[in-house]
Design an enzyme around this catalytic site. Sequence first.
Site, mmCIF file in Angstrom:
data_model
loop_
_atom_site.group_PDB
_atom_site.id
_atom_site.type_symbol
_atom_site.label_atom_id
_atom_site.label_comp_id
_atom_site.label_asym_id
_atom_site.label_seq_id
_atom_site.Cartn_x
_atom_site.Cartn_y
_atom_site.Cartn_z
ATOM 1 C CE LYS A 96 -2.930 2.752 2.939
ATOM 2 N NZ LYS A 96 -3.483 2.935 4.267
ATOM 3 C CB ALA A 183 -8.238 7.594 5.477
#
Lengths: 255, 367
Positions: A96, A183
């Site tokens: 990531k 997020a």
Amino acid sequence: MDTFTLGNKTFKSRLLTGTGKFGDKSLIPKMLESSRSEIITVALRRVNINNPEENILNFIPKEITLLPNTSGARTAEEAVKLARIARAAGCGDFIKIEIINDMKYLMPDNEETIKATKILAAEDFIVLPYINPDVIAAKKLEDAGAAAVMPLGSPIGSHQGLQTRHLIEILIENSNVPIIVDAGIGKPSHAADAMEMGADAVLVNSAIACSEDPVLMGQAFCKAVEAGRECFIAGAKEKSKFAEASSPLTGFIFE
Amino acid sequence: MSFNNVLKHFDNFDFDKYLNSVSDSDILKSMQKSKLNHYDLLNLLSDKAIKYLESIAEKANKLTHQYFGRAIQLYAPIYIANYCQNVCLYCGFNARNKINRAKLNLEEIEKEAVNLKSTGIEHVLLLTGEDYKKSGFEYIRNAVQILKKHFHSVSIEIYPMEAEEYSELKNEGVDGLTIYQEVYDKEIYKKVHIAGKKQNYQYRLDTPERGAIAGIRTINIGALFGLGNVISEAFFTALHAKYLSDKYLNTEFSVSFPRINTKGTDFSIISNVEDKKFIQMIIVMRLFLPKIGITVSTRESSKLRDKIIHLGATKLSAGSSTAVGGYTHLNESEKQFDITDTRSVDEISKMLKSNNFQPIFKDWEQI
């Protein structure tokens, strides 16, 4: 069966989790079990191979797919270095990309992320870039070889849910790779919301890790993600039924 | 533009007058806000706000968990020399003090590193006295090269340097810089720094900026509490941190609130800081800048540090020695100050775990 694929792997669970912020690392395997998450992200900068008692990797069951992240990188160059270290350390090919050069708002740097994605995809990494939800950047990432695109719902740790909803919708509509909302997801209803919209998966870390009971919260997110996904599938079928129906309004054109 | 321009705005500001005018409703309003301005900051730092400490603490605790999780980073200092050219009246290392002076050679630094590393510490803070000759740039560079081999993160707390020098050290592997202004009050600064380059207030004030320009990743600032008025010093520390965070988005800033320890001096503390005021500064800082790192060293007692982890602290030193050669007892000097929390790294780690906090030994990868 409803599955989704990243690189060469197929997953049943659409909930990705994270190892950061846990008070007690021994809760991680229990949380993975309760949340049914099959992919967990781990910040390479916190992987401490020299210290087995503290090494976070030792708390992750073997069947779970590791998603090392480049947290701490401020440039493409640093992210690329961290990704290579992760692979060399035996963390696999998934990466990531997280490039943050703004400590005030913690916003990702899309431009540097595209650069790093190009380099790492060419090295056969399965690249999952974390971005500000910009459709142009998402398209460039797709072209660069990203396996998925991870737009933020709201700033990291803010728990504000899908503040970027309309931008993420544009990404979902136009993307040829999975969209994983990352997020800002502060509670299960946010996760369900993202899945109902048609996101392919969500990544949830602090909302689980920082809760009073991470194991129970993991389970709650599991249910929310499944419910949101089922809603999307049910809704999508509705849509396709509508599209197949005869056309009482415009049918005459074709008569 | 320098932080000095911000300070100048307050040249004629009457802190006492303002603080006396703060009402309970001002404090309550400030507590409710998610973004605090400098008046809110003062309202919450006021003595009157002490009675709301528990509510402020609750908010600080929540914000810290939100942004940092239940995780506390650990580090330890490593003193390699105590020669100093400054005369700071409050410091045991000051040039006029007749103490044993020591400077480790490179082999001794390596042995210290090996011993410290064996405790599990991965983040190290390299310290010297401020002697530009005895602890010259090349000596620091060589020391960094050695420490880099053993630790994942190397920070420095040495004399202020030029941006080019910081940049060179960054390339050697330095990722953190600690530089304390000591006291923002210019009059007191003059009174307590009576000789040496440290007398240059402005040069010291701009040091964190030079570090940020050089690209050092994390920069820790602070005032030495006990010198100036506690409220105005805490206020300026917070404003300095905000000024820096706003200006250098790519640098991670953190703050410390070291309380003075006058070991080896006959200095009498100008302005004492009680525990409740100390706690108040930390929790108010968390409300003012929710994402800022807060470091609490072993100057503080174990009793207080066990509580501070719930109140906003994000980084603790552990198993520290403040003497040159303190981890090997080679060429050992006197300590800069007495540490109060004398527990080992292992004990601190166990304390954190028993409070459901994860000790973070490693938070960076040398790249």
